[in-house]
Design a protein around this motif. Structure first.
Motif, PDB file in Angstrom:
ATOM      1  N   GLU A  43      -4.930   1.610   1.975  1.00  0.00           N
ATOM      2  CA  GLU A  43      -5.669   0.693   1.120  1.00  0.00           C
ATOM      3  C   GLU A  43      -7.153   1.017   1.226  1.00  0.00           C
ATOM      4  O   GLU A  43      -7.742   0.957   2.314  1.00  0.00           O
ATOM      5  N   VAL A  73      -5.193   1.825  -3.812  1.00  0.00           N
ATOM      6  CA  VAL A  73      -4.473   2.485  -2.716  1.00  0.00           C
ATOM      7  C   VAL A  73      -4.419   3.980  -2.991  1.00  0.00           C
ATOM      8  O   VAL A  73      -4.233   4.402  -4.138  1.00  0.00           O
ATOM      9  N   SER A 100      -9.825  -4.107  -1.481  1.00  0.00           N
ATOM     10  CA  SER A 100      -9.333  -5.225  -2.273  1.00  0.00           C
ATOM     11  C   SER A 100     -10.428  -5.627  -3.249  1.00  0.00           C
ATOM     12  O   SER A 100     -11.607  -5.371  -3.019  1.00  0.00           O
ATOM     13  N   LYS A 114       0.853  -1.197   0.000  1.00  0.00           N
ATOM     14  CA  LYS A 114       0.000   0.000   0.000  1.00  0.00           C
ATOM     15  C   LYS A 114       0.890   1.249   0.000  1.00  0.00           C
ATOM     16  O   LYS A 114       0.930   1.999   0.981  1.00  0.00           O
ATOM     17  N   ASP A 135      -5.665  -4.335  -5.360  1.00  0.00           N
ATOM     18  CA  ASP A 135      -6.019  -3.377  -4.311  1.00  0.00           C
ATOM     19  C   ASP A 135      -5.964  -1.974  -4.902  1.00  0.00           C
ATOM     20  O   ASP A 135      -5.079  -1.679  -5.720  1.00  0.00           O
TER      21      ASP A 135
END
Length: 606
Positions: A489, A484, A492, A295, A482
């Motif tokens: 984050e 970010v 997902s 992240k 993911d």
């Protein structure tokens, strides 16, 4: 005239001078200027100044009232005297001369002030959250949240998504975080679970033939709190799409996120920039190497580099032996640190040790001259070659994280962030988005001594069934990703595994039998046997997005009624004991001895 107000407390300006108006609100602040009383009257919309002069029939009454008392004031709008206007208020050009005051509700002495932004302990703020929410900053944050949710909903509908609601009472799942369980009265011994996410239901909506689903979904996880995660419950923009590739998912949600953050980039005059479309795609392994985590905060220009090969058989024996043992050395640049004292570097080493690591090596550099034990032992030629390969300048120092790859990557990532913060390299006026892609499908669990899923067990492996049957499981990548932003984050997501034979094989690698899958995931696996479209989605966190837009360090500052870090609601008294009768109705018996404290505050009481 209306019983309570003709205008709200942000509506009056110079055009209303001479009008008789009625306002209602809370007494925000009082100022006595030698027989003339000024009161800031506040409601949801803003503040209007009320004045009561010597001889006014309402002066004594207003003077006797505590702040936060709710009143209705009737009076004439007048222009403020020359030099007394407040340009920071929409109503700053006028004031209302009070002629009549009605007290609607008196306030007791406050446990925390509403006026001002002084910090108070978490326990007091959460126990009296309704007072905390009256404070300007928090009130504005919650209104921002409402605007964000409305904007998200509008943008998703415009993008062709349809809003559906999925169940709150569902079945417990063995995957993911710890469930919140709800006992069933009519099915003794059985429990519902509150959904950790609408994962299975949204996939089943795709199986049912709905093409693009979304929901502002409440999710429940019995997990510990942290700065960017609220214990108990949270909300996410949950969405799913049929007949899509990974790039199709990105193309659908990127404009929503980019447009949302651009819409609120200037909130309260912050004037921030949003990274351009399309967002960067960074493979997981590259992210772990260059940023030390999955992240990354791309506002930080520092990049981590593996320099293990440069210490093979080098003059610095400690690093040479680490590399010889099969471990790694990672370098973290410290740009422009020629003016930093030795203490700066020693403090970084002490910080690393306080974080539980063996230490953080370093080499200083000033006008091209190296300093420190590592540089001395490795030699000037070797250090210069390393600096040239890393693109360092003559005044750029280096930190080193050494050891097993996973541990070195973690330390390097933490050090990269700390160096960036210490040197002021992270631009607070930017929102930098990226996708982390190509996650490993499996990982080796050292504790269980077996291969297990590394991310999401319902993801489609890249290469599908052939990859599962022919590749080393630890080499298989998944269509997992993911999103970010600024090192946080947001969610997902994945292209889902929609074919039963691939799902059975993936779970077999992770140690599940066919019977295990049929039992634990019956609803999904059975549905897939009747024809399922390829589908995928994600679920960016609403709370985290608002936290970023509000520029708040803790997620509780953007949630109306958050729990404490121990998942307690101090205001409502939850969780609480229930009566023996309630337990009996649910066929339950508590193993915890109830010890009520005499005189304790009852749930819901102040």
């Amino acid at each position: 005239m209306h019983a309570y107000r003709t205008h709200n407390c942000a509506a009056l300006d110079a055009t209303a001078v001479g009008d008789t108006v009625r306002l209602s609100g809370w007494i925000h602040r009082k100022r006595d200027h030698g027989g003339v009383l000024f009161i800031d009257l506040r409601d949801h919309h803003g503040i209007t100044q009320i004045v009561a002069k010597a001889g006014s029939p309402v002066l004594d009454l207003l003077d006797s009232l505590r702040v936060e008392t709710v009143v209705t004031v009737t009076g004439e709008v007048v222009a403020r005297e020359a030099g007394q206007a407040n340009p920071n208020l929409p109503t700053g050009a006028i004031e209302v001369v009070a002629a009549e005051v009605i007290v609607q509700s008196t306030a007791q002495e406050l446990p925390l002030p509403v006026f001002g932004e002084a910090e108070y302990p978490e326990e007091i703020r959460l126990r009296y959250r309704y007072l905390d929410l009256r404070r300007e900053r928090l009130h504005a944050n919650i209104m921002l949240r409402a605007s964000v949710v409305a904007s998200v909903r509008r943008r998703m509908i415009e993008g062709g998504f349809t809003e559906f609601q999925t169940p709150i009472l569902t079945a417990s799942s063995p995957e993911g975080a710890r469930d919140y369980l709800v006992p069933s009265r009519v099915h003794p011994g059985k429990f519902y679970a509150l959904p950790q996410a609408p994962q299975m239901f949204k996939q089943l909506l795709m199986v049912a033939g709905f093409d693009r689903y979304f929901q502002i979904a409440p999710c429940f996880r019995d997990e510990d709190a942290r700065a960017d995660r609220s214990p108990g419950e949270f909300y996410q923009l949950d969405f799913e799409m049929s007949f899509v590739t990974q790039e199709d998912v990105f193309a659908a949600i990127e404009p929503v996120l980019h447009g949302l953050f651009e819409e609120f980039a200037d909130w309260q005059g912050k004037r921030r920039q949003v990274s351009a479309l399309p967002f960067r795609r960074i493979p997981y392994r590259e992210s772990m190497l260059k940023y030390g985590n999955d992240k990354p905060d791309l506002r930080n220009p520092i990049l981590i580099t593996d320099v293990s090969d440069r210490f093979q058989a080098s003059g610095f024996g400690r690093f040479a032996s680490i590399v010889e043992a099969g471990d790694v050395v990672r370098a973290i640049p410290a740009p422009g640190t020629a003016d930093k004292s030795r203490k700066f570097f020693d403090d970084m080493n002490a910080w690393a040790q306080a974080e539980g690591f063996a230490g953080l090596g370093y080499a200083t550099r000033k006008a091209g001259e190296w300093g420190g034990p590592i540089a001395k032992n490795h030699g000037e030629e070797g250090m210069n070659a390393m600096a040239d390969a890393l693109g360092l300048g003559p005044d750029d120092g280096l930190f080193f994280a050494a050891g097993p790859a996973a541990k070195a990557a973690k330390l390097a990532g933490l050090a990269r962030t700390r160096v960036g913060e210490q040197l002021g390299l992270i631009d607070p006026k930017r929102f930098e988005f990226c996708w982390i892609v190509d996650f490993p499908m499996f990982e080796y669990d050292d504790d269980a001594k077996k291969v297990d899923f590394s991310h999401n067990p319902f993801s489609m492996p890249q290469g599908e069934l052939e990859a599962l049957e022919t590749k080393d499981p630890l080499d298989i990548l998944a269509y997992q990703y993911d999103i970010v932003c600024n090192g946080i984050e947001l969610s997902s997501g994945a292209i889902r595994n929609h074919r039963p034979e691939i799902m059975y094989k993936a779970f077999e690698i992770a140690g599940y039998t066919r019977a295990d899958v049929d039992r634990e995931f019956a609803g999904m696996i059975n549905a897939f046997k009747f024809g399922a479209p390829p589908h995928g989605g994600s679920a960016p966190g609403i709370d985290r997005m608002v936290m970023l837009l509000a520029d708040e360090p803790n997620i509780r500052e953007v949630i109306t009624f958050p729990m404490t870090q121990k998942a307690e609601d101090l205001m409502m008294g939850a969780p609480s004991f229930v009566s023996a009768k309630q337990l009996k109705e649910l066929n339950l018996q508590s193993t915890v001895e109830r010890k009520d404290v005499a005189g304790a505050v009852a749930p819901g009481a102040a």
